[in-house]
Design an enzyme around this catalytic site. Structure first.
Site, PDB file in Angstrom:
ATOM      1  N   ASP A   1       0.870  -1.172   0.000  1.00  0.00           N
ATOM      2  CA  ASP A   1       0.000   0.000   0.000  1.00  0.00           C
ATOM      3  C   ASP A   1       0.911   1.227   0.000  1.00  0.00           C
ATOM      4  O   ASP A   1       2.062   1.166   0.460  1.00  0.00           O
ATOM      5  CB  ASP A   1      -0.883  -0.028   1.245  1.00  0.00           C
ATOM      6  CG  ASP A   1      -1.593   1.279   1.474  1.00  0.00           C
ATOM      7  OD1 ASP A   1      -2.394   1.682   0.612  1.00  0.00           O
ATOM      8  OD2 ASP A   1      -1.338   1.912   2.514  1.00  0.00           O
ATOM      9  N   ALA A   2       0.408   2.350  -0.476  1.00  0.00           N
ATOM     10  CA  ALA A   2       1.246   3.555  -0.563  1.00  0.00           C
ATOM     11  C   ALA A   2       1.094   4.471   0.646  1.00  0.00           C
ATOM     12  O   ALA A   2       2.031   4.656   1.432  1.00  0.00           O
ATOM     13  CB  ALA A   2       0.913   4.326  -1.847  1.00  0.00           C
TER      14      ALA A   2
ATOM     15  N   ARG B   1      -7.201  13.055   6.627  1.00  0.00           N
ATOM     16  CA  ARG B   1      -6.987  11.653   6.280  1.00  0.00           C
ATOM     17  C   ARG B   1      -8.250  10.820   6.473  1.00  0.00           C
ATOM     18  O   ARG B   1      -8.611  10.001   5.609  1.00  0.00           O
ATOM     19  CB  ARG B   1      -5.843  11.078   7.131  1.00  0.00           C
ATOM     20  CG  ARG B   1      -5.604   9.583   6.988  1.00  0.00           C
ATOM     21  CD  ARG B   1      -5.235   9.203   5.577  1.00  0.00           C
ATOM     22  NE  ARG B   1      -4.810   7.805   5.506  1.00  0.00           N
ATOM     23  CZ  ARG B   1      -4.633   7.128   4.385  1.00  0.00           C
ATOM     24  NH1 ARG B   1      -4.847   7.702   3.216  1.00  0.00           N
ATOM     25  NH2 ARG B   1      -4.225   5.872   4.409  1.00  0.00           N
TER      26      ARG B   1
ATOM     27  N   SER C   1      -2.500   0.896  -4.791  1.00  0.00           N
ATOM     28  CA  SER C   1      -2.966   2.043  -4.024  1.00  0.00           C
ATOM     29  C   SER C   1      -4.267   2.638  -4.554  1.00  0.00           C
ATOM     30  O   SER C   1      -4.599   2.522  -5.731  1.00  0.00           O
ATOM     31  CB  SER C   1      -1.875   3.129  -4.061  1.00  0.00           C
ATOM     32  OG  SER C   1      -2.313   4.325  -3.457  1.00  0.00           O
ATOM     33  N   ASN C   2      -4.981   3.299  -3.624  1.00  0.00           N
ATOM     34  CA  ASN C   2      -6.133   4.110  -3.994  1.00  0.00           C
ATOM     35  C   ASN C   2      -5.732   5.357  -4.776  1.00  0.00           C
ATOM     36  O   ASN C   2      -6.566   5.988  -5.425  1.00  0.00           O
ATOM     37  CB  ASN C   2      -6.887   4.562  -2.738  1.00  0.00           C
ATOM     38  CG  ASN C   2      -7.776   3.483  -2.160  1.00  0.00           C
ATOM     39  OD1 ASN C   2      -8.121   2.514  -2.825  1.00  0.00           O
ATOM     40  ND2 ASN C   2      -8.166   3.655  -0.908  1.00  0.00           N
TER      41      ASN C   2
END
Length: 219
Positions: free
Chosen positions: A9-10, A40, A116-117
Site C-alpha cells: 500500500d502507498a 486523512r 494504491s487508492n
C-alpha cells in the site's frame, strides 16, 4: 525468500500522510494535528462511500474535498494554506526505512509493486520524489477499475497482471481494513502497525504484525 512478489500500500505504509501538514506546521498553528487527522479520515471515508454508491471520483479529487472539509472543522487553520498543503501532498516523505527495505527485497529476487487508492499522477509524483522509481517494478492504481479498496477487484489487478496465485503475494499495509481485504482475497498479509493501533477484523488476521517495514527483508 518465500514470496515472489511484495506488494505495498502507498499512503501510510510507504508515504507519511501527515507529512504535508507537518511541513507547514508553523503556519497552521496548534491544531495542525487535528487538521491532518480529519483530512486523512475523510479522504478514506469518501473512498468507501463512493465505492458503495457507485459514484467514483479519483483520489486526488477526494483529497481536495477532504481538506476542504477539514478546514471547516478546524476554523483556527487558515484556508489560505490550502494550495501549499495540496502541493506538499504530491511530494510526501517516505518513512525512513522504506528505500533500504525495498532495495533489499528486490536484490533478493522479489518483484516490488505498489497497489494504491491513489491516482496514477499522485503515485508517480510520490514515487519519484522519494527516489523509489528504481526499485518499484509496477504501480497499480484503483483508477484503472474505478473502485476503491477493499473490493476484491482491486487486489485482483496484481494477480491478473503478474499471473500469480494470491498466496504467492506478500501484501503490506499500515491500514488494518486494507489488510483484512487483502487477506479475504487470499494474499499473505503483513500489517505495518506504525502507530500501535488495537487489532480489529479478527476473522481476517494478518500473517504478521510489524511496527515498520524493518525485518520484512529477513523473513
Amino acid at each position: 525468500m518465500t514470496h515472489s512478489a511484495y506488494v505495498f500500500d502507498a499512503y501510510g505504509t510507504l508515504f507519511d500522510v501527515h507529512a504535508a501538514v507537518r511541513r507547514h506546521a508553523g503556519e497552521i498553528g496548534p491544531d495542525g494535528q487535528a487538521l491532518s487527522e480529519i483530512w486523512r479520515a475523510k479522504q478514506l471515508e469518501y473512498s468507501w462511500v463512493r465505492t458503495l454508491m457507485g459514484s467514483y471520483r479519483d483520489f486526488w479529487q477526494l483529497t481536495e474535498e477532504a481538506l476542504d472539509y477539514a478546514f471547516l472543522k478546524v476554523p483556527t487553520a487558515d484556508p489560505a494554506l490550502r494550495g501549499k498543503l495540496l502541493d506538499a501532498y504530491w511530494r510526501l516523505d517516505c518513512f525512513p526505512e522504506v528505500p533500504a527495505v525495498l532495495a533489499a527485497l528486490k536484490a533478493a529476487g522479489g518483484r516490488i509493486a505498489i497497489l494504491s487508492n491513489g491516482s496514477p499522477a499522485m503515485l508517480e509524483s510520490a514515487v519519484k520524489s522519494a527516489a523509489l522509481d528504481t526499485v518499484v517494478d509496477e504501480v497499480f492504481s484503483v483508477d484503472e477499475i474505478g473502485r476503491y479498496k477493499t473490493v476484491p477487484d482491486v487486489y485482483e489487478m496484481v494477480t491478473t497482471a503478474w499471473r500469480l496465485y494470491p498466496q504467492s503475494v506478500s501484501f503490506q499495509s499500515s491500514n488494518r481494513w486494507d489488510v483484512a481485504g487483502a487477506h479475504k482475497f487470499g494474499f499473505r498479509t503483513v500489517w505495518i502497525n506504525r502507530t500501535g493501533q488495537p487489532d480489529e477484523y479478527r476473522d481476517h488476521p494478518p500473517a504478521l504484525i510489524l511496527p515498520s517495514l524493518n525485518g520484512l527483508e529477513a523473513l
